[in-house]
Design a protein around this motif. Structure first.
Motif, PDB file in Angstrom:
ATOM      1  N   HIS A  30       5.139  -2.030   8.284  1.00  0.00           N
ATOM      2  CA  HIS A  30       3.813  -2.791   8.382  1.00  0.00           C
ATOM      3  C   HIS A  30       3.945  -3.143   9.956  1.00  0.00           C
ATOM      4  O   HIS A  30       4.942  -3.644  10.540  1.00  0.00           O
ATOM      5  N   ILE A  78      -5.566 -10.013   7.241  1.00  0.00           N
ATOM      6  CA  ILE A  78      -6.108  -9.233   8.547  1.00  0.00           C
ATOM      7  C   ILE A  78      -7.231  -8.366   8.691  1.00  0.00           C
ATOM      8  O   ILE A  78      -8.079  -8.490   9.442  1.00  0.00           O
ATOM      9  N   GLU A  79      -7.651  -8.019   7.338  1.00  0.00           N
ATOM     10  CA  GLU A  79      -8.908  -7.139   7.301  1.00  0.00           C
ATOM     11  C   GLU A  79     -10.197  -8.205   7.494  1.00  0.00           C
ATOM     12  O   GLU A  79     -11.051  -7.926   8.044  1.00  0.00           O
ATOM     13  N   ASP A 132       6.754 -25.971  -5.495  1.00  0.00           N
ATOM     14  CA  ASP A 132       6.852 -25.834  -7.064  1.00  0.00           C
ATOM     15  C   ASP A 132       6.576 -27.327  -7.569  1.00  0.00           C
ATOM     16  O   ASP A 132       7.646 -27.964  -7.341  1.00  0.00           O
ATOM     17  N   PRO A 153       1.310 -18.347   6.526  1.00  0.00           N
ATOM     18  CA  PRO A 153       1.395 -18.488   5.012  1.00  0.00           C
ATOM     19  C   PRO A 153       1.800 -19.912   5.090  1.00  0.00           C
ATOM     20  O   PRO A 153       2.170 -20.782   5.694  1.00  0.00           O
ATOM     21  N   ALA A 170      -5.243 -12.615  -1.389  1.00  0.00           N
ATOM     22  CA  ALA A 170      -4.251 -11.982  -2.185  1.00  0.00           C
ATOM     23  C   ALA A 170      -3.196 -11.576  -1.390  1.00  0.00           C
ATOM     24  O   ALA A 170      -1.795 -11.750  -1.984  1.00  0.00           O
ATOM     25  N   ASP A 171      -3.211 -11.145  -0.133  1.00  0.00           N
ATOM     26  CA  ASP A 171      -1.859 -10.773   0.446  1.00  0.00           C
ATOM     27  C   ASP A 171      -2.551 -10.809   1.959  1.00  0.00           C
ATOM     28  O   ASP A 171      -3.556 -10.808   2.213  1.00  0.00           O
ATOM     29  N   LEU A 172      -1.464 -10.339   2.615  1.00  0.00           N
ATOM     30  CA  LEU A 172      -1.743 -10.334   4.308  1.00  0.00           C
ATOM     31  C   LEU A 172      -2.545  -9.344   4.747  1.00  0.00           C
ATOM     32  O   LEU A 172      -3.521  -9.791   5.859  1.00  0.00           O
ATOM     33  N   ASP A 173      -2.494  -8.146   4.201  1.00  0.00           N
ATOM     34  CA  ASP A 173      -3.515  -7.247   4.714  1.00  0.00           C
ATOM     35  C   ASP A 173      -4.899  -7.591   4.404  1.00  0.00           C
ATOM     36  O   ASP A 173      -5.689  -7.094   5.353  1.00  0.00           O
ATOM     37  N   ALA A 194       7.618 -13.712   2.295  1.00  0.00           N
ATOM     38  CA  ALA A 194       7.087 -14.952   2.965  1.00  0.00           C
ATOM     39  C   ALA A 194       5.649 -14.811   3.467  1.00  0.00           C
ATOM     40  O   ALA A 194       4.733 -15.875   3.322  1.00  0.00           O
ATOM     41  N   THR A 195       5.230 -13.850   4.026  1.00  0.00           N
ATOM     42  CA  THR A 195       3.882 -13.552   4.752  1.00  0.00           C
ATOM     43  C   THR A 195       2.967 -12.663   3.835  1.00  0.00           C
ATOM     44  O   THR A 195       1.767 -12.850   4.089  1.00  0.00           O
ATOM     45  N   GLY A 196       3.588 -12.363   2.583  1.00  0.00           N
ATOM     46  CA  GLY A 196       2.507 -11.602   1.731  1.00  0.00           C
ATOM     47  C   GLY A 196       2.062 -10.402   2.104  1.00  0.00           C
ATOM     48  O   GLY A 196       1.044  -9.773   1.760  1.00  0.00           O
ATOM     49  N   MET A 197       2.904  -9.414   2.445  1.00  0.00           N
ATOM     50  CA  MET A 197       2.694  -8.259   2.847  1.00  0.00           C
ATOM     51  C   MET A 197       2.631  -7.386   1.626  1.00  0.00           C
ATOM     52  O   MET A 197       3.614  -7.582   0.820  1.00  0.00           O
ATOM     53  N   PRO A 198       1.651  -6.663   1.362  1.00  0.00           N
ATOM     54  CA  PRO A 198       1.808  -5.967  -0.235  1.00  0.00           C
ATOM     55  C   PRO A 198       2.424  -4.689  -0.249  1.00  0.00           C
ATOM     56  O   PRO A 198       2.590  -3.917   0.779  1.00  0.00           O
ATOM     57  N   MET A 239      -1.968 -16.119  -2.367  1.00  0.00           N
ATOM     58  CA  MET A 239      -1.266 -17.165  -1.276  1.00  0.00           C
ATOM     59  C   MET A 239      -2.234 -17.804  -0.407  1.00  0.00           C
ATOM     60  O   MET A 239      -3.250 -17.152  -0.091  1.00  0.00           O
ATOM     61  N   VAL A 244       3.938  -9.232  -3.203  1.00  0.00           N
ATOM     62  CA  VAL A 244       2.635  -8.945  -3.809  1.00  0.00           C
ATOM     63  C   VAL A 244       2.560  -7.236  -4.194  1.00  0.00           C
ATOM     64  O   VAL A 244       2.427  -6.775  -3.318  1.00  0.00           O
ATOM     65  N   TYR A 253      -3.333 -19.263   3.223  1.00  0.00           N
ATOM     66  CA  TYR A 253      -3.015 -18.994   4.837  1.00  0.00           C
ATOM     67  C   TYR A 253      -3.597 -19.976   5.461  1.00  0.00           C
ATOM     68  O   TYR A 253      -4.759 -20.213   5.337  1.00  0.00           O
ATOM     69  N   LYS A 306      12.156 -20.681  -8.962  1.00  0.00           N
ATOM     70  CA  LYS A 306      10.989 -19.980  -8.416  1.00  0.00           C
ATOM     71  C   LYS A 306      11.108 -18.971  -7.315  1.00  0.00           C
ATOM     72  O   LYS A 306      10.894 -19.728  -6.195  1.00  0.00           O
TER      73      LYS A 306
END
Lengths: 120, 425
Positions: B125, A95-96, A116, A111, A89-92, B173-177, A1, B92, A3, B87
């Protein structure tokens, strides 16, 4: 994603910092950049000139040309100082990575909506 | 919750829901990366089971039956969506986990993190508000329906449904894994789960406006969540202590209300034979290691002291045998840790029991109100009455009654005030 990472802070912190402190903050940005390049993708980012240089264009009641005024809307201490655009790859992970940035910033991660190309 | 009759299939369905909901949901999320479809599909599978099991008999392997039914349902939906060429943003998921979810369950060997843990951690989370976390956890991990959750939080169905939908959308939407957090963040996240469980638990025991004094069912669900967390993670002090604390408080549920009148029964007057002894024993076992080695300062220390206070009450065979000096000492430590006026108020009650009402009253001087607004005047009234200051006590009771919003508690206060009036004459 993808950001957008927004960095808010008190502008006087940078201006009043000692040369050593400013060096340390720049080094933190370098570490962040290196970490992003290693674990994600850096798509862009810039530092912004001070909020005193900001120009606002406010919409007019009933339409018509926007009115041009000086300065940001809010009289807050914290101002937007810069931004990065990162693909991660992701929010975490975002954050890191953010832990590398100078600690006087308040950070906002948003995000980016990707439309599309084959969508409606 | 699926409806259950007094039948074999009803019991089997109830058991499957309690034991397998969160694991099945976690497997579906891992495989399809779609919270919404996973949840709908599993709900449909349980509905199908409720329809088919009574006539066709309970399958030999209920969770496998439910998983197959849910997968079929999700696949149908995905196919329909593919036709519509829509889509949706995907959750994630670790590539590794997604791959593994499509394989048959591996045997023993290397450590396999439980999918349920990922689900629990996703709901907890830190980028979700605690209230959203609680509602989402009760929905996704415990499997309560939206009307159940709305009833427990005294909220409208539509508000809770909107809240849960927003939280799920936010996760995507925020991509929390749907993945384990980094090692250094794991303990903090697990502790947040414990806090979420405790929030749900106290929501069950804090008397709200209205007629019900407490809602033991919500408290029970919170306990179940804590047990799931302990089952799937390395125990942390916070989880152990919150579980011990909730067990001790929950063990008194049947004795808190007079079965004939529905009135509130305060701790000293409770019939202790109605306390759930097995839960008390379990809690004391959980606490034992921390008495030798207390957890590091922070939230763990607060929970330990709260649990120790609850344990002192549980250990006293009669109200008379309660060791109030030790409880007063724990409250003293707790007040130094938290600075909370609610703790100070409770400490005053314990000190009044240990050293007499005047010592308790002294601790109430200049205390700002905290928590329930009627609690401070109610305690002051009780202590003034015990000091023989009848007029001041009556005035404090009037103040407490005016501020009290729970009907059962207000009836109790009115009775105390009338009793004082009779004795004063």
């Amino acid at each position: 994603m993808k950001y957008l990472l927004l960095m808010y802070g008190d502008e006087s912190v940078w201006e009043e910092g000692t040369p050593e402190e400013q060096q340390a903050w720049l080094a933190a940005h370098d570490r962040f950049d290196a970490a992003v390049r290693q674990r994600a993708r850096m798509l862009g980012g810039e530092a912004l000139a001070g909020s005193a240089t900001s120009t606002m264009l406010a919409p007019q009641d009933g339409g018509g040309r926007r009115e041009v005024t000086e300065g940001p809307f809010a009289e807050t201490v914290e101002q937007l100082g810069g931004y990065y655009v990162v693909e991660a790859a992701d929010l975490d992970l975002m954050i890191e990575l953010c832990h590398e940035l100078p600690d006087y910033y308040r950070l906002e991660i948003r995000p980016i909506v990707e439309f599309d190309p084959e969508g409606p | 919750m699926p409806t259950t009759g007094d039948t074999e299939s009803g019991h089997a369905l109830e058991a499957a829901w309690r034991e397998h909901w969160s694991r099945l949901l976690a497997l579906l999320v891992a495989r399809y990366r779609r919270l919404d479809l996973a949840e709908d599909g599993l709900g449909d599978a349980f509905a199908a089971a409720a329809q088919h099991w009574p006539t066709e008999g309970v399958p030999a392997n209920p969770p496998a039956w439910l998983l197959t039914a849910a997968r079929r349902r999700v696949t149908d939906r995905l196919r329909a969506e593919a036709v519509a060429a829509r889509k949706e943003p995907l959750l994630v998921v670790d590539a590794d986990l997604s791959h593994r979810a499509q394989q048959p369950r591996a045997g023993t060997g290397e450590e396999i993190p439980d999918e349920r843990l990922r689900l629990v951690l996703l709901c907890a989370h830190p980028a979700l508000s605690p209230e959203s976390s609680s509602m989402l956890t009760l929905r996704l991990v415990i499997g309560l329906t939206v009307p159940d959750i709305a009833r427990l939080f005294l909220a409208r169905d539509s508000a809770v449904a909107a809240r849960i939908t927003r939280a799920k959308r936010r996760i995507v939407a925020t991509g929390m894994p749907f993945a384990l957090p980094a090692r250094q963040d794991l303990a903090a996240r697990v502790n947040r789960v414990a806090d979420v469980a405790y929030l749900s638990f106290t929501a069950g025991y804090v008397p709200g406006p209205g007629a019900d004094l407490f809602r033991a069912d919500l408290a029970g669900e919170a306990l179940r969540l804590l047990r799931v967390v302990r089952e799937v993670t390395e125990p942390t002090p916070t989880v152990d202590l919150v579980l011990a604390l909730t067990l001790l408080q929950h063990s008194r549920r049947d004795a808190r209300v007079d079965p004939r009148t529905g009135d509130l029964v305060l701790l000293p007057d409770q019939d202790r034979s109605r306390w759930h002894r097995a839960e008390i024993t379990e809690a004391l076992d959980l606490l034992a290691p921390y008495l030798e080695a207390p957890p590091a300062p922070g939230a763990g220390g607060v929970r330990l002291l709260e649990a120790l206070i609850a344990a002192e009450h549980a250990l006293a065979l009669t109200a008379h045998q309660t060791r109030w000096d030790r409880i007063a000492d724990y409250y003293d430590q707790l007040e130094r840790l938290t600075g909370s006026p609610v703790v100070r108020l409770n400490r005053a009650v314990a000190v009044a029991e240990a050293q007499g009402p005047a010592a308790g009253l002294a601790l109430l001087d200049g205390l700002p109100p905290g928590g329930d607004p009627h609690r401070l005047p109610a305690v002051r009234a009780e202590l003034l009455a015990r000091c023989g200051r009848v007029e001041a006590a009556a005035a404090a009771y009037d103040e407490a009654i005016a501020l009290c919003r729970n009907e059962v508690e207000r009836v109790h206060l009115e009775q105390r005030a009338q009793q004082l009036h009779r004795e004063g004459r």
